[in-house]
Design a protein around this motif. Structure first.
Motif, PDB file in Angstrom:
ATOM      1  N   TYR A   1       0.851  -1.205   0.000  1.00  6.40           N
ATOM      2  CA  TYR A   1       0.000   0.000   0.000  1.00  6.40           C
ATOM      3  C   TYR A   1       0.881   1.247   0.000  1.00  6.40           C
ATOM      4  N   PHE A   2       0.377   2.300  -0.621  1.00  7.32           N
ATOM      5  CA  PHE A   2       1.157   3.527  -0.701  1.00  7.32           C
ATOM      6  C   PHE A   2       0.293   4.769  -0.452  1.00  7.32           C
ATOM      7  N   ALA A   3       0.988   5.856  -0.073  1.00  8.53           N
ATOM      8  CA  ALA A   3       0.371   7.174   0.139  1.00  8.53           C
ATOM      9  C   ALA A   3      -0.879   7.057   1.010  1.00  8.53           C
ATOM     10  N   THR A   4      -1.977   7.705   0.610  1.00 10.29           N
ATOM     11  CA  THR A   4      -3.155   7.744   1.497  1.00 10.29           C
ATOM     12  C   THR A   4      -3.738   6.364   1.766  1.00 10.29           C
ATOM     13  N   ILE A   5      -3.464   5.397   0.882  1.00 10.40           N
ATOM     14  CA  ILE A   5      -3.998   4.057   1.123  1.00 10.40           C
ATOM     15  C   ILE A   5      -3.479   3.536   2.476  1.00 10.40           C
ATOM     16  N   ARG A   6      -2.257   3.928   2.827  1.00  7.10           N
ATOM     17  CA  ARG A   6      -1.696   3.481   4.113  1.00  7.10           C
ATOM     18  C   ARG A   6      -2.488   4.020   5.303  1.00  7.10           C
TER      19      ARG A   6
ATOM     20  N   LEU B   1      -0.734  16.202  -3.522  1.00  8.02           N
ATOM     21  CA  LEU B   1       0.555  16.890  -3.536  1.00  8.02           C
ATOM     22  C   LEU B   1       0.813  17.634  -2.233  1.00  8.02           C
ATOM     23  N   LYS B   2      -0.253  18.142  -1.616  1.00  8.47           N
ATOM     24  CA  LYS B   2      -0.062  18.849  -0.349  1.00  8.47           C
ATOM     25  C   LYS B   2       0.351  17.872   0.750  1.00  8.47           C
ATOM     26  N   ALA B   3      -0.227  16.683   0.726  1.00 12.09           N
ATOM     27  CA  ALA B   3       0.066  15.713   1.781  1.00 12.09           C
ATOM     28  C   ALA B   3       1.469  15.130   1.651  1.00 12.09           C
ATOM     29  N   TYR B   4       1.877  14.798   0.440  1.00 12.34           N
ATOM     30  CA  TYR B   4       3.121  14.044   0.284  1.00 12.34           C
ATOM     31  C   TYR B   4       4.184  14.728  -0.567  1.00 12.34           C
ATOM     32  N   GLY B   5       3.854  15.860  -1.211  1.00  7.18           N
ATOM     33  CA  GLY B   5       4.830  16.508  -2.083  1.00  7.18           C
ATOM     34  C   GLY B   5       5.087  15.671  -3.327  1.00  7.18           C
TER      35      GLY B   5
ATOM     36  N   GLU C   1       6.052   9.409   1.457  1.00 10.73           N
ATOM     37  CA  GLU C   1       5.426   8.929   2.685  1.00 10.73           C
ATOM     38  C   GLU C   1       6.427   9.015   3.835  1.00 10.73           C
ATOM     39  N   SER C   2       7.673   8.608   3.583  1.00 10.91           N
ATOM     40  CA  SER C   2       8.709   8.670   4.616  1.00 10.91           C
ATOM     41  C   SER C   2       9.048  10.120   4.945  1.00 10.91           C
ATOM     42  N   LEU C   3       9.097  10.946   3.906  1.00 13.37           N
ATOM     43  CA  LEU C   3       9.386  12.378   4.111  1.00 13.37           C
ATOM     44  C   LEU C   3       8.320  13.008   5.003  1.00 13.37           C
ATOM     45  N   ALA C   4       7.054  12.718   4.713  1.00 15.18           N
ATOM     46  CA  ALA C   4       5.961  13.282   5.513  1.00 15.18           C
ATOM     47  C   ALA C   4       6.049  12.809   6.957  1.00 15.18           C
ATOM     48  N   ALA C   5       6.447  11.547   7.158  1.00 12.47           N
ATOM     49  CA  ALA C   5       6.488  11.002   8.517  1.00 12.47           C
ATOM     50  C   ALA C   5       7.704  11.488   9.300  1.00 12.47           C
TER      51      ALA C   5
END
Lengths: 112, 600, 160
Positions: free
Chosen positions: A27-32, B237-241, B274-278
């Motif tokens: 899963y990726f991005a918002t799906i996570r 794009l706002k959430a994860y760039g 995802e890692s960057l956001a976290a």
């Protein structure tokens, strides 16, 4: 189904042990945020993508279901790759799945 | 005029003269602004064979007609010049707030000519323009330069400047705007450096006027709603760039790895959005008039790579990441921060370090060449050290700062440079995505993704889908995207607005803003005109059909692992069709009939 | 009940759509210098803060105005209004406002301060990030307070 060994919320699915048997779903991005995990191993492969997504929707609930399905069809805002190929070039929800397949589920993403 | 200010500002650094001229309404209509209008100025005033770093080159800073209005994500400008990296008619696009400020100061374009005898900066406050001594700011990095210039001019001045890399005439140096936004590609920073121009500071208090206020507002509201309703433009794009792309390209098998030796990087997820956001994201950031906010204000706590700034974008996360065999996001972000401070193009430098790593692993260079640094792929500390060396212009860094083509060629192995027309390719492997290979090969500024982003259709399913592994239909797709983007770039809009709107909406906004009866057909024709203008100039500069190609590796060495294993790029199946659809002859030269159609 | 303009710097991305919307609404053109709201950005910290008239109950601009041009609105709750016809452009209000939220514009011979666009502020409509809100006074801090309460809740959940 079994959790990835040691798969913390932000750990990559790549952390799963090599040679683990069964199908892998990532899963990726918002799906996570809907699944609360980065992926799973499935000991028994479902027959096709429809069956897989139906099973996963049962597990993860409404947000996941709404992300992947739209009126019983594959949502236009979901990207699903089976072994790297977008299922839209395969057989969509009827894409057959095999034991060692890797399925990746993305929301629409972009950048550049 | 509406949309345009009606004035072009010209500064001759050799003579110390400042002049103004009226913007030609017909040229404005036919070339819009930014990349198009700036390109017209350079192509008519600069000899294509001139030395890019000589006094006869000119450098143009140009916003577009939409710049400075509330059209969504339309605050951009282009730096247009003969590019020093490869000699093309170069346009480098940047967000931030410099472009709108230039417009408020009253200018559709700032044309800088000649060369100052000693370091100077330009201070533009509406109609007052001064060429000032830059002795006190020369040598400083870009954030310090910005602060120092503001202290001497106005605390709210918008500052566009070069860092030490541009001063050292690095061919991959960029121009930084308000510290974090880059006119990144083609080495435009070196042109400022060669002219002894450290910075341009501008403060504007004038207006951008609108022909049809009600119609413009209605068109803007419609465009905003479309972008906000789009899953990417509205929320993704706002959430994860942009770094969210790491995983989808990797899972597609098209994430170039270890200098394009492979197309799949097993631990890429550690470097993704995802890692960057976290781990690092402090908050999202927007450029002027942006409603998307893909920018990342980020912070690295890890003491080895501690820092605070903006980034990384997908391209940088890839170039310092997978392409160097590195999955340490802290080091990647640090490398990005350093590039912003030194004023270096992250795509070109990361790819050049990757090239050096391959040369090292093949034994073509050794620690004797690299100042004692072990340059194996995956050596995180070495990668960051190489960025520092390139920025400082120190030891092996001097070679790195000239880009991978010159680096590899100097050791007799240009085949390990992953460049098209000597410019480093970005983060999409043409073996896994056929159409983007055609786009790189035909790119008017060399290896570049933002001028024909076929990825949107081939991978990202944005509006339509086309199989990335087939070549059929890709020539037409690429041309449509190249022309649309040329017009969009010239309007002042951001490419990311197309994750929500298209040419029709841009045309509607332009028509209401300017009062001209633009149609979608004319908009696309403008795009084709600008593309061909660049092509013609490049041909005069000495480029030929032979330059419309990809590194041999991509045509003959299949991807080794991952989902695109076994694939190569089939450029030969796409290029002839591309020339034909373009209205070019078999040597890639625009036909007379085509030029007539485009009024060129 | 009166509506108030609330600013949320934590949500501001520095895009300045508020300034564009304000100047377009009031001037019919894009001139951020003429905007009644300004979003300032500190690039090194990546922080932006929108600033505009707070419509003070005990407003310094009203107190110092010699002609009563700057006055509390009698028709709209919680609005400090400016009357163009009685203003002599002495600029006392611009000196008195401690926030710098009233300024004189030579080009249009006007005092620039937020008038909430007659109760439908354009800056709020155009802010893409919810950094500006026009809300009932009784609700103005509810979201902020509740967000903080949620942090307490998490902390107490862990110890209980």
């Amino acid at each position: 189904m079994s959790d990835f060994v040691g798969a913390g919320r932000h750990e990559p699915p790549g952390a799963s042990p090599r040679g683990a048997r069964g199908m892998t779903v990532k899963y990726f991005a918002t799906i996570r945020t809907y699944t609360g995990e980065t992926g799973r191993h499935l000991d028994d492969a479902p027959a096709d993508l429809r069956e897989l997504l139906t099973t996963l929707a049962g597990r993860y609930g409404t947000s996941f279901r709404r992300a992947v399905f739209s009126g019983g069809e594959l949502s236009g805002e979901i990207i699903i790759l089976v072994n790297g190929r977008n299922v839209r070039y395969l057989q969509g929800l009827d894409t057959p799945l095999a034991a060692d397949d890797e399925v990746s589920i993305f929301p629409m993403v972009a950048g550049g | 005029m509406f949309g345009w200010t009606g004035t072009i500002l010209r500064v001759d650094l050799t003579k110390g003269e400042v002049t103004r001229e009226a913007t030609d309404p017909q040229l404005a209509r036919d070339y819009l602004g930014a990349r198009g209008l700036g390109g017209h100025i350079v192509s008519t005033e600069v000899d294509p064979t001139t030395d890019a770093l000589g006094p006869d080159n000119k450098i143009v800073f140009a916003p577009g007609p939409l710049t400075g209005t509330f059209a969504p994500a339309a605050g951009r400008f282009n730096v247009v010049t003969k590019g020093p990296l490869n000699g093309v008619l170069a346009a480098s696009n940047s967000g931030g707030t410099f472009g709108p400020e230039l417009k408020y100061a009253g200018y559709d374009a700032l044309v800088i000519e000649g060369k100052a005898a000693k370091p100077v900066y330009l201070w533009i406050r509406d109609h007052e323009v001064e060429i000032r001594d830059a002795a006190a700011v020369w040598g400083h990095n870009t954030p310090d330069t910005t602060d120092l210039v503001r202290a001497e001019t106005d605390e709210d001045a918008k500052v566009s400047c070069i860092g030490p890399a541009g001063e050292h005439l690095s061919l991959i140096s960029n121009i930084m705007n308000e510290m974090h936004r880059a006119a990144g590609r083609t080495g435009v920073g070196a042109v400022m450096g060669a002219k002894n121009l450290k910075a341009v500071a501008v403060f504007g208090s004038g207006p951008v006027k609108v022909a049809d206020p009600e119609g413009f507002k209605a068109a803007v509201m419609k465009a905003r709603q479309m972008i906000q309703a789009h899953p990417v433009g509205g929320t993704g794009l706002k959430a994860y760039g942009t770094d969210v792309l790491v995983n989808i390209l990797n899972q597609t098998g098209a994430l170039p790895t270890r200098n394009y030796q492979d197309g799949y990087f097993p631990t890429a997820d550690k470097t993704g959005g995802e890692s960057l956001a976290a781990k690092q994201l402090v908050r999202p950031k927007g450029c002027f008039s942006c409603i998307i906010s893909c920018g990342r204000v980020s912070k690295v706590d890890n003491p080895a790579y501690a820092g605070y700034g903006e980034g990384p974008e997908y391209e940088s996360a890839w170039s310092f990441g997978a392409d160097c065999g590195i999955d340490d996001l802290d080091a990647i972000t640090k490398a990005n921060f350093l590039c912003n401070e030194y004023g270096l193009d992250t795509i070109s430098l990361g790819s050049t370090i990757a090239c050096a790593m391959e040369l090292f692993e093949r034994g073509i260079i050794t620690t004797k060449d690299t100042d004692g640094v072990d340059l194996h792929f995956g050596n995180t500390a070495a990668m960051v050290e190489m960025v520092r060396k390139a920025g400082e212009g120190e030891g092996f860094g001097v070679k790195l700062a000239q880009g991978s083509y010159r680096l590899a060629e100097s050791y007799g192995h240009p085949e390990f440079s992953m460049t098209v027309k000597k410019q480093e390719m970005p983060a999409y492997d043409p073996r896994g995505v056929q159409g983007i290979g055609l786009n790189y090969a035909t790119g008017n500024r060399g290896g570049c993704h933002v001028r024909g982003y076929t990825i949107a259709i081939e991978v990202l399913q944005n509006g339509a889908v086309m199989d990335p592994h087939v070549t059929e239909g890709k020539a037409g797709l690429d041309i449509t995207f190249q022309d649309l983007t040329a017009a969009l770039d010239s309007s002042g809009a951001c490419l990311f607005a197309t994750f929500g709107i298209g040419g029709a909406e841009l045309t509607e906004m332009l028509a209401a803003l300017t009062g001209l009866d633009y149609t979608l057909d004319e908009f696309m024709l403008i795009g084709a005109r600008i593309w061909n203008q660049e092509r013609l100039w490049n041909l005069k500069a000495g480029f030929t059909k032979a330059d419309d190609t990809l590194p041999e590796r991509l045509l003959t060495e299949p991807i080794k692992t991952g989902p695109s294993k076994g694939e190569v790029n089939h450029l030969d199946q796409m290029l002839p069709e591309y020339y034909g659809l373009r209205g070019w002859d078999e040597d890639g030269v625009p036909t007379k009939a085509k030029l007539k159609e485009l009024t060129l | 009940m009166a509506k108030v303009l609330m600013i949320h710097p934590d949500k501001c991305t520095g895009c300045r759509n508020c300034e564009l919307a304000c100047s377009f609404e009031h001037e019919g053109q894009f001139r951020p210098g003429a905007s009644r709201v300004q979003a300032y950005t500190w690039e090194r910290e990546g922080m932006s803060v929108p600033m505009m008239c707070q419509q003070c109950d005990d407003a310094a601009c009203v107190t110092v105005c010699p002609t009563g041009a700057m006055h509390r609105s009698t028709t709209r709750a919680n609005l400090v209004d400016w009357d163009e016809s009685t203003c002599i452009r002495c600029k006392m209000c611009t000196i008195a406002c401690p926030f710098g939220n009233a300024r004189y514009d030579a080009a249009s011979s006007a005092i620039f301060k937020c008038d909430t666009c007659q109760g439908a502020p354009e800056c709020v409509a155009f802010c893409p990030n919810g950094a500006l809100e026009f809300v009932d006074d009784e609700q103005q801090v509810r979201s902020r307070k509740k967000a903080y309460a949620a942090k307490f809740k998490e902390a107490f959940q862990e110890v209980s």
